[in-house]
Design an enzyme around this catalytic site. Sequence first.
Site, PDB file in Angstrom:
ATOM      1  N   GLY A  39      25.608  46.484  17.690  1.00 54.78           N
ATOM      2  CA  GLY A  39      24.576  47.068  16.838  1.00 54.78           C
ATOM      3  C   GLY A  39      24.655  48.565  16.647  1.00 54.78           C
ATOM      4  N   VAL A  40      25.558  49.252  17.379  1.00 58.78           N
ATOM      5  CA  VAL A  40      25.652  50.701  17.256  1.00 58.78           C
ATOM      6  C   VAL A  40      27.106  51.145  17.159  1.00 58.78           C
ATOM      7  CG1 VAL A  40      23.502  51.140  18.518  1.00 58.78           C
ATOM      8  CG2 VAL A  40      25.674  51.053  19.763  1.00 58.78           C
ATOM      9  N   ASP A 163      22.481  48.266  32.729  1.00 56.66           N
ATOM     10  CA  ASP A 163      23.633  47.802  31.949  1.00 56.66           C
ATOM     11  C   ASP A 163      24.901  48.507  32.405  1.00 56.66           C
ATOM     12  OD1 ASP A 163      24.955  46.241  30.097  1.00 56.66           O
ATOM     13  OD2 ASP A 163      24.511  47.527  28.384  1.00 56.66           O
TER      14      ASP A 163
END
Length: 379
Positions: A39-40, A163
């Site tokens: 998404g980035v 993460d």
Amino acid sequence: METPRRKLRNLHLENVQNSSTPIRVPPSPMLKTLGHGTGVSVYRLDRSPRRGQIRSPWAVKRITHNMRVKKDTLFNERIVHEAEILRKLQHPNIVGFRGVVTNAEGVNTLALEMCTTSLGSILEERHDEDLGPLPAKHTFKMIMDVALALDFLHNEARMLHGDLKSFNVLVKGEFEICKLCDFGVSLPLDEQGEINFLKNPGLRYVGTSLWCAPEVVDDVDIIDSKADIFSFGLIIYETLALVPPHTLELDAALGEDMDSSHDLTTDAEKLQRKQLDFSGVAAEIEEDMSQEAVEEEDVDEEEDDTKENDTKENDFSDLDSAYGTRPPLPVAFELSDDYNCIVELFYLCTNALSEDRPAAKTIWQCLENNAANVANGSD
């Protein structure tokens, strides 16, 4: 880039901590792409000289073109969340916050300190070129720097990274310094150093399944900072195996190179037996632990996103049971005695029970003591 002197650094932080900091970011096609995540995308922003002085480049992160077209707000919101966290995290082993800006379309861009590369990229190159495990001295430097960052994060900032993986460890130069990055899914720790999901139903551990701790996989009600330590242990695994955790099992499950897989398992069993003879740092860690007990554009974007997801939480349905476990170490290369401590740290950090894993502070203190003992022994 060297860390600015404290006074200058504080003045700089006062300037960048305002969310309306005027950052001029060109359209994505005009920027050099550094990498893609889910998404980035991350780009290199070369800043124009000011008053005749060359200014260091920045890394800028923004949502991908696909996400903008879909009007998906999740990853855009994560950029804002990450900016809010990074404003508060001032530590030499955490990537520096430089500013955040929102354009007329509501797209957020986060500006960060620029590093040379990521640990994940280094390990991929070594794997592709059959160079063998990361040199022990570089792995020790990474472990020390990340442990220092985690100690600060867990005990002073009261945050769980959430993460940890090799692509979220940035490296400057030839391992001059390593820095944690990607705090978009980080979670707050309470006064007990825990996250109680029953009391905080709005919180959710996102992370990346391949690196998740067993308690995260089991979806328990309360987790603590030791969830990061398990993921940290799997980063150590990556420096030895040069592949993400559990992907060797995937090869075996798909029936690829079964003979080689058998050899790796046999070697891993030998290494586990050898572990019993290890001494030094790990023994000190275990002693400290017993004392405590009585105290993360657009060029083929979809393809890039798919590749990222392949090493994230994608199609490992046959290996769900492997998540949250200690992967077997491949010994496709001969490991010298320099790696003994590294291997044992991998085992300690990936213990199934969180209370059996060392705290970040214990790790860096023991490495520091070990280095001092080695230096004194050589005098």
